[in-house]
Write a protein that holds these residues in place. Structure first.
Motif, PDB file in Angstrom:
ATOM      1  N   THR A 168       0.849  -1.192   0.000  1.00 36.86           N
ATOM      2  CA  THR A 168       0.000   0.000   0.000  1.00 36.86           C
ATOM      3  C   THR A 168       0.883   1.239   0.000  1.00 36.86           C
ATOM      4  O   THR A 168       2.005   1.237   0.515  1.00 36.86           O
ATOM      5  N   ALA A 169       0.336   2.316  -0.585  1.00 39.46           N
ATOM      6  CA  ALA A 169       1.082   3.571  -0.678  1.00 39.46           C
ATOM      7  C   ALA A 169       0.088   4.706  -0.908  1.00 39.46           C
ATOM      8  O   ALA A 169      -1.130   4.481  -1.034  1.00 39.46           O
ATOM      9  N   ALA A 170       0.617   5.936  -0.954  1.00 42.21           N
ATOM     10  CA  ALA A 170      -0.206   7.115  -1.245  1.00 42.21           C
ATOM     11  C   ALA A 170       0.539   7.994  -2.237  1.00 42.21           C
ATOM     12  O   ALA A 170       1.762   8.182  -2.130  1.00 42.21           O
ATOM     13  N   LEU A 171      -0.198   8.522  -3.222  1.00 43.00           N
ATOM     14  CA  LEU A 171       0.398   9.454  -4.172  1.00 43.00           C
ATOM     15  C   LEU A 171       0.495  10.829  -3.525  1.00 43.00           C
ATOM     16  O   LEU A 171      -0.106  11.099  -2.478  1.00 43.00           O
ATOM     17  N   HIS A 172       1.220  11.704  -4.169  1.00 38.25           N
ATOM     18  CA  HIS A 172       1.429  13.040  -3.600  1.00 38.25           C
ATOM     19  C   HIS A 172       0.153  13.869  -3.607  1.00 38.25           C
ATOM     20  O   HIS A 172       0.068  14.862  -2.862  1.00 38.25           O
ATOM     21  N   ASP A 173      -0.834  13.499  -4.418  1.00 38.90           N
ATOM     22  CA  ASP A 173      -2.105  14.233  -4.401  1.00 38.90           C
ATOM     23  C   ASP A 173      -3.094  13.642  -3.388  1.00 38.90           C
ATOM     24  O   ASP A 173      -4.262  14.045  -3.339  1.00 38.90           O
ATOM     25  N   GLY A 174      -2.642  12.682  -2.588  1.00 40.52           N
ATOM     26  CA  GLY A 174      -3.479  12.145  -1.525  1.00 40.52           C
ATOM     27  C   GLY A 174      -4.211  10.859  -1.878  1.00 40.52           C
ATOM     28  O   GLY A 174      -4.810  10.219  -0.996  1.00 40.52           O
ATOM     29  N   ARG A 175      -4.210  10.438  -3.123  1.00 45.11           N
ATOM     30  CA  ARG A 175      -4.923   9.219  -3.504  1.00 45.11           C
ATOM     31  C   ARG A 175      -4.223   7.982  -2.932  1.00 45.11           C
ATOM     32  O   ARG A 175      -3.008   7.827  -3.068  1.00 45.11           O
ATOM     33  N   GLU A 176      -5.018   7.097  -2.331  1.00 43.16           N
ATOM     34  CA  GLU A 176      -4.500   5.839  -1.799  1.00 43.16           C
ATOM     35  C   GLU A 176      -4.387   4.827  -2.942  1.00 43.16           C
ATOM     36  O   GLU A 176      -5.330   4.666  -3.742  1.00 43.16           O
ATOM     37  N   VAL A 177      -3.246   4.130  -2.991  1.00 40.72           N
ATOM     38  CA  VAL A 177      -3.003   3.211  -4.094  1.00 40.72           C
ATOM     39  C   VAL A 177      -2.426   1.904  -3.559  1.00 40.72           C
ATOM     40  O   VAL A 177      -2.000   1.812  -2.397  1.00 40.72           O
ATOM     41  N   VAL A 178      -2.445   0.903  -4.422  1.00 36.81           N
ATOM     42  CA  VAL A 178      -1.716  -0.347  -4.176  1.00 36.81           C
ATOM     43  C   VAL A 178      -0.662  -0.481  -5.265  1.00 36.81           C
ATOM     44  O   VAL A 178      -0.901  -0.136  -6.426  1.00 36.81           O
ATOM     45  N   VAL A 179       0.508  -0.967  -4.862  1.00 31.61           N
ATOM     46  CA  VAL A 179       1.636  -1.116  -5.790  1.00 31.61           C
ATOM     47  C   VAL A 179       1.940  -2.605  -5.908  1.00 31.61           C
ATOM     48  O   VAL A 179       2.332  -3.253  -4.940  1.00 31.61           O
ATOM     49  N   LYS A 180       1.750  -3.138  -7.102  1.00 29.96           N
ATOM     50  CA  LYS A 180       1.995  -4.554  -7.362  1.00 29.96           C
ATOM     51  C   LYS A 180       3.345  -4.700  -8.059  1.00 29.96           C
ATOM     52  O   LYS A 180       3.600  -4.041  -9.078  1.00 29.96           O
ATOM     53  N   VAL A 181       4.206  -5.562  -7.528  1.00 37.78           N
ATOM     54  CA  VAL A 181       5.541  -5.749  -8.097  1.00 37.78           C
ATOM     55  C   VAL A 181       5.814  -7.251  -8.219  1.00 37.78           C
ATOM     56  O   VAL A 181       5.541  -8.017  -7.301  1.00 37.78           O
ATOM     57  N   THR A 182       6.330  -7.656  -9.362  1.00 34.13           N
ATOM     58  CA  THR A 182       6.563  -9.080  -9.614  1.00 34.13           C
ATOM     59  C   THR A 182       7.751  -9.588  -8.812  1.00 34.13           C
ATOM     60  O   THR A 182       8.671  -8.835  -8.474  1.00 34.13           O
ATOM     61  N   ARG A 183       7.729 -10.885  -8.541  1.00 34.41           N
ATOM     62  CA  ARG A 183       8.830 -11.528  -7.823  1.00 34.41           C
ATOM     63  C   ARG A 183      10.069 -11.610  -8.727  1.00 34.41           C
ATOM     64  O   ARG A 183       9.942 -11.820  -9.934  1.00 34.41           O
ATOM     65  N   PRO A 184      11.239 -11.472  -8.160  1.00 39.64           N
ATOM     66  CA  PRO A 184      12.461 -11.593  -8.983  1.00 39.64           C
ATOM     67  C   PRO A 184      12.793 -13.046  -9.292  1.00 39.64           C
ATOM     68  O   PRO A 184      12.489 -13.953  -8.515  1.00 39.64           O
ATOM     69  N   HIS A 185      13.385 -13.264 -10.460  1.00 41.36           N
ATOM     70  CA  HIS A 185      13.989 -14.556 -10.838  1.00 41.36           C
ATOM     71  C   HIS A 185      12.982 -15.713 -10.870  1.00 41.36           C
ATOM     72  O   HIS A 185      13.334 -16.845 -10.535  1.00 41.36           O
ATOM     73  N   ILE A 186      11.730 -15.472 -11.256  1.00 44.33           N
ATOM     74  CA  ILE A 186      10.790 -16.601 -11.310  1.00 44.33           C
ATOM     75  C   ILE A 186      10.513 -17.051 -12.741  1.00 44.33           C
ATOM     76  O   ILE A 186      10.020 -18.155 -12.953  1.00 44.33           O
ATOM     77  N   ARG A 187      10.840 -16.210 -13.706  1.00 42.20           N
ATOM     78  CA  ARG A 187      10.537 -16.566 -15.095  1.00 42.20           C
ATOM     79  C   ARG A 187      11.272 -17.840 -15.514  1.00 42.20           C
ATOM     80  O   ARG A 187      10.684 -18.722 -16.157  1.00 42.20           O
ATOM     81  N   GLU A 188      12.544 -17.949 -15.133  1.00 40.91           N
ATOM     82  CA  GLU A 188      13.339 -19.111 -15.527  1.00 40.91           C
ATOM     83  C   GLU A 188      12.764 -20.393 -14.930  1.00 40.91           C
ATOM     84  O   GLU A 188      12.691 -21.433 -15.607  1.00 40.91           O
ATOM     85  N   GLN A 189      12.339 -20.323 -13.661  1.00 39.46           N
ATOM     86  CA  GLN A 189      11.785 -21.514 -13.021  1.00 39.46           C
ATOM     87  C   GLN A 189      10.459 -21.916 -13.653  1.00 39.46           C
ATOM     88  O   GLN A 189      10.197 -23.112 -13.841  1.00 39.46           O
ATOM     89  N   ILE A 190       9.633 -20.929 -14.008  1.00 39.07           N
ATOM     90  CA  ILE A 190       8.347 -21.243 -14.647  1.00 39.07           C
ATOM     91  C   ILE A 190       8.569 -21.928 -15.995  1.00 39.07           C
ATOM     92  O   ILE A 190       7.917 -22.922 -16.323  1.00 39.07           O
ATOM     93  N   ILE A 191       9.508 -21.405 -16.790  1.00 44.10           N
ATOM     94  CA  ILE A 191       9.804 -22.012 -18.092  1.00 44.10           C
ATOM     95  C   ILE A 191      10.298 -23.443 -17.903  1.00 44.10           C
ATOM     96  O   ILE A 191       9.884 -24.369 -18.623  1.00 44.10           O
ATOM     97  N   GLN A 192      11.158 -23.648 -16.926  1.00 46.45           N
ATOM     98  CA  GLN A 192      11.698 -24.974 -16.656  1.00 46.45           C
ATOM     99  C   GLN A 192      10.582 -25.945 -16.253  1.00 46.45           C
ATOM    100  O   GLN A 192      10.512 -27.078 -16.749  1.00 46.45           O
TER     101      GLN A 192
END
Length: 539
Positions: free
Chosen positions: A140-164
């Motif tokens: 969770t986070a807030a923008l500078h104009d006051g809007r509440e937001v959620v920030v989604k970020v992908t896990r590192p180094h998972i693409r190789e395992q998924i392909i495998q």
């Protein structure tokens, strides 16, 4: 050759370490599955494991196995009618409470993806994750104009395992297709490849952002569902509006707030059929972690659509086929069902359609006539798959995602309101949609909309006609040449046949004379040898 043997050994070690062999009693498993338990116990990791009494061993094992195992757990978590409560409680945690990764790694990935410092992007950024799933985690986070937001970020180094892991699945799929007719009828290898593309697309959050915007457009102003707004996105990060609600599985909150669960369940089904038939764009990953309900107005709650990474679409023909099939099943008209499936090209030409209809009526008929609290979509699908195997039906892979979504919908509907009559609700929706598609006024209107394209295409008609005539002329010349060559070939064949007949007749006469007078044949052969020598010399 087995691909990625080291990865298979790793999965074996994880299963042994967490003692998954004692998760379900052996006598509750099919006989063919019991050797797997012995295989798990045979690994040295099982001998010294201290996880035997761990109440979360299944959840932690699936987490260690990786994203695909977590996805499987999420799918099973919607089946309260099939999964024992002690196992279900662990699988439910996989919806949004997977092990998070370090917040510093998350901040670095966000800054790199959005090309700005965290303090520049947000007025506030909360280090503790709001949720963590198989592919990404959310802060969770807030923008500078006051809007509440959620920030989604992908896990590192998972693409190789998924392909495998998908390469291992592809090998298993090919092996099953070689041994099981049911796997071939389902096009199992194609399904695995399609799902591979879907999961890899889920790693690209720009695709999810576009899907979310499209879904939001379809449901703008809707009283049934709300889709959050997306503010920023990149391949690894998406920033969206923060919503207030509870997961669809939180029935205690619904009861405490006095929500009408029957009305809520009906809204959910209407939304699903609207997505499939009106928009041809349906949410195909509907586990409780992705489907929330607003709590601001308990008397008229709306659904909230989250995680639009995996979406499904059908061709117009497949849409009509699915709608007509469902109506035929609801009306118990199995001859009509077979006719629809035949028109779709799923039935081999030599299939006994009457026998197929009798089998569908015998096995599927009693199942679909039951009330919702006894209806089992998964069981129905398994029966249909078994019939498809025995009658060599070919089910298109693009429909398998819809079938998977139906299993999700059944699990959510049964959990929310067990008495919901899905057939009674769906029938008028499907009937009205089919009527609209068959409406001649609508078809003429669609044709009228295509007139500008037809007129633009007509400008190229003269040149296309000239090209076609030239092609026809060249083709005629080529055909004439081919015809002459064929005629010459026929002539040569006829001449060869005559020579063969003469030579054969000569041999037959010679053989007959040889029986009567051998000395005469010897004289003839000498004369022929002399003539042949003279002919060769003259040549």
């Amino acid at each position: 050759m087995v691909p990625h043997l080291s990865r298979l050994l790793q999965l074996w070690r994880i299963a042994a370490h967490y003692r998954l062999d004692i998760l379900v009693p052996a006598n509750e498993l099919p006989n063919k599955a019991r050797p797997i338990l012995k295989l798990i116990r045979a690994h040295p990791a099982a001998w010294s494991s201290k996880e035997k009494r761990n109440p979360l061993k299944l959840k932690e094992a699936l987490e260690d196995m990786g994203p695909l195992a977590i996805k499987l757990g999420q799918l099973l978590s919607t089946r309260r009618d099939l999964i024992p409560p002690e196992i279900l409680s662990q699988l439910t945690l996989l919806q949004d409470r997977v092990k998070p990764f370090d917040v510093d790694v998350a901040k670095t990935r966000i800054s790199e993806a959005l090309k700005a410092d965290i303090d520049t992007l947000f007025a506030r950024f909360d280090d503790k994750p709001l949720a963590a799933a198989s592919i990404a985690q959310v802060h969770t986070a807030a923008l500078h104009d006051g809007r509440e937001v959620v920030v989604k970020v992908t896990r590192p180094h998972i693409r190789e395992q998924i392909i495998q892991d998908f390469e291992i699945l592809a090998w298993l799929g090919q092996s099953l297709e070689q041994r099981l007719e049911a796997a071939r009828a389902l096009h199992l290898s194609e399904i695995i490849q399609d799902y591979r593309s879907i999961i890899l697309n889920e790693l690209d959050l720009t695709i999810e952002a576009d899907n979310t915007r499209r879904m939001r457009h379809y449901f703008t102003g809707s009283s049934m569902m709300y889709v959050p707004e997306v503010y920023m996105d990149s391949k690894d990060v998406m920033v969206a509006e923060r919503i207030t609600g509870v997961p669809i599985s939180d029935t205690e909150t619904f009861d405490r707030l006095g929500m009408d669960r029957a009305d809520l369940a009906e809204k959910g089904l209407i939304i699903f059929f609207t997505q499939v038939f009106r928009d041809n764009f349906f949410h195909a990953d509907m586990h409780p972690g992705n489907v929330f309900v607003e709590t601001i107005n308990p008397q008229s709650p709306r659904y909230i659509a989250l995680d639009c990474a995996i979406m499904g679409e059908l061709s117009k023909q497949d849409q009509m086929t699915v709608a007509r099939m469902l109506l035929a099943v609801m009306n118990s008209d199995f001859m009509q069902l077979i006719q629809i499936v035949h028109q779709a090209g799923w039935i081999p030409p030599d299939t006994d359609k009457d026998a197929l209809a009798r089998e569908m009526r015998r096995t599927v008929g009693p199942m679909v006539s039951k009330p919702m609290d006894q209806l089992d979509f998964a069981g129905i699908l398994l029966q249909i798959m078994d019939i498809a195997r025995r009658f060599r039906l070919e089910i298109p892979p693009q429909l398998m995602l819809l079938l998977k979504t139906l299993v999700h919908v059944e699990g959510l509907g049964t959990d929310l309101y067990p008495q919901l009559d899905i057939w009674k609700l769906a029938k008028p929706i499907l009937t009205e949609w089919v009527k609209q598609q068959m409406n001649p006024v609508k078809n003429v209107k669609e044709l009228g909309q295509q007139i500008p394209d037809l007129l633009l295409g007509a400008q190229d008609l003269p040149s296309m006609l000239i090209d076609s005539l030239n092609g026809l002329k060249n083709q005629t010349t080529w055909q004439d040449r081919q015809l002459r060559e064929i005629q010459n070939l026929r002539l040569q064949v006829a001449q060869q046949q005559r020579l063969n007949w003469i030579f054969g007749s000569f041999l037959l006469i010679l053989l007959s004379i040889a029986i009567i007078s051998p000395w005469f044949v010897s004289i003839v052969l000498i004369i022929l040898s002399v003539l042949l020598s003279v002919w060769r010399i003259s040549k």
